[in-house]
Design a protein around this motif. Structure first.
Motif, PDB file in Angstrom:
ATOM      1  N   ALA A  29      45.371  33.938  36.378  1.00 21.99           N
ATOM      2  CA  ALA A  29      44.161  33.520  37.104  1.00 21.99           C
ATOM      3  C   ALA A  29      43.582  32.201  36.610  1.00 21.99           C
ATOM      4  O   ALA A  29      42.637  31.692  37.202  1.00 21.99           O
ATOM      5  N   GLY A  30      44.111  31.678  35.520  1.00 22.58           N
ATOM      6  CA  GLY A  30      43.575  30.431  34.975  1.00 22.58           C
ATOM      7  C   GLY A  30      42.316  30.665  34.160  1.00 22.58           C
ATOM      8  O   GLY A  30      41.815  31.780  34.065  1.00 22.58           O
ATOM      9  N   ILE A  56      29.321  37.379  32.817  1.00 23.80           N
ATOM     10  CA  ILE A  56      29.821  36.432  33.802  1.00 23.80           C
ATOM     11  C   ILE A  56      31.315  36.340  33.561  1.00 23.80           C
ATOM     12  O   ILE A  56      31.757  36.090  32.447  1.00 23.80           O
ATOM     13  N   LYS A  57      32.082  36.600  34.630  1.00 17.54           N
ATOM     14  CA  LYS A  57      33.539  36.599  34.505  1.00 17.54           C
ATOM     15  C   LYS A  57      34.163  36.387  35.876  1.00 17.54           C
ATOM     16  O   LYS A  57      33.749  37.027  36.845  1.00 17.54           O
ATOM     17  N   TRP A  58      35.110  35.476  35.952  1.00 13.37           N
ATOM     18  CA  TRP A  58      35.871  35.207  37.163  1.00 13.37           C
ATOM     19  C   TRP A  58      34.971  34.849  38.346  1.00 13.37           C
ATOM     20  O   TRP A  58      35.205  35.244  39.478  1.00 13.37           O
ATOM     21  N   GLY A  59      33.919  34.120  38.055  1.00 13.08           N
ATOM     22  CA  GLY A  59      33.033  33.648  39.110  1.00 13.08           C
ATOM     23  C   GLY A  59      32.044  34.670  39.626  1.00 13.08           C
ATOM     24  O   GLY A  59      31.425  34.452  40.659  1.00 13.08           O
ATOM     25  N   TRP A  60      31.878  35.763  38.923  1.00 17.65           N
ATOM     26  CA  TRP A  60      30.943  36.814  39.311  1.00 17.65           C
ATOM     27  C   TRP A  60      30.025  37.161  38.146  1.00 17.65           C
ATOM     28  O   TRP A  60      30.434  37.105  36.976  1.00 17.65           O
ATOM     29  N   LEU A  61      28.804  37.566  38.472  1.00 18.89           N
ATOM     30  CA  LEU A  61      27.896  38.180  37.509  1.00 18.89           C
ATOM     31  C   LEU A  61      28.038  39.681  37.679  1.00 18.89           C
ATOM     32  O   LEU A  61      27.907  40.198  38.798  1.00 18.89           O
ATOM     33  N   HIS A  62      28.339  40.393  36.599  1.00 18.21           N
ATOM     34  CA  HIS A  62      28.408  41.849  36.632  1.00 18.21           C
ATOM     35  C   HIS A  62      27.294  42.407  35.776  1.00 18.21           C
ATOM     36  O   HIS A  62      27.245  42.149  34.561  1.00 18.21           O
TER      37      HIS A  62
END
Length: 139
Positions: A29-30, A56-62
């Protein structure tokens, strides 16, 4: 080679697992921003009366955890915590958010904040439902 029985993991074994999975994810995924963040509600003595923990991970806030002490639960603190976390993420260029809640927790609260259910897991925990929610394209 051998398979160990299920057991409480040792920290060095977890480190090896984390490194292996992180290396694989990076190759597939880079590189992406990854950050754990939190905000708290504290009284005058510094006692925590609520807070939020997110990644924050892979363009999302969880959002991992959001908790408010019952004594201040109806005072708008939950919305303020969630908004502060979302604003932080947006300042980092993150406009997609997701979280989980259960039928005995805060589903109506999250829906009021603009989150929508995209999945359900019945009987998790037994007798209840886990809900998976998202809020996308926030500016």
């Amino acid at each position: 080679m051998r398979l160990t029985p299920p057991q409480t993991p040792q920290s060095d074994d977890l480190d090896a697992l984390r490194a292996g999975l992180s290396g694989y994810n990076l190759a597939m995924a880079g590189a992406h921003q990854r950050e754990q963040i939190a905000s708290f509600i504290k009284d005058e003595e510094g006692k925590v009366l609520g807070g939020i923990l997110a990644d924050i991970k892979w363009g999302w806030l969880h959002v991992d955890w959001l908790w408010i002490d019952e004594r201040i639960r109806k005072d708008g603190w939950g919305a303020r915590l969630l908004d502060a976390m979302e604003q932080y993420a947006q300042n980092q260029g993150i406009t997609n958010f997701h979280l989980e809640t259960t039928s005995f927790q805060a589903l109506p609260f999250y829906q009021k904040q603009g989150y929508s259910v995209f999945g359900e897991l019945p009987d998790m925990p037994p007798g209840h439902v886990s809900y998976f929610l998202k809020k996308q394209g926030c500016q």
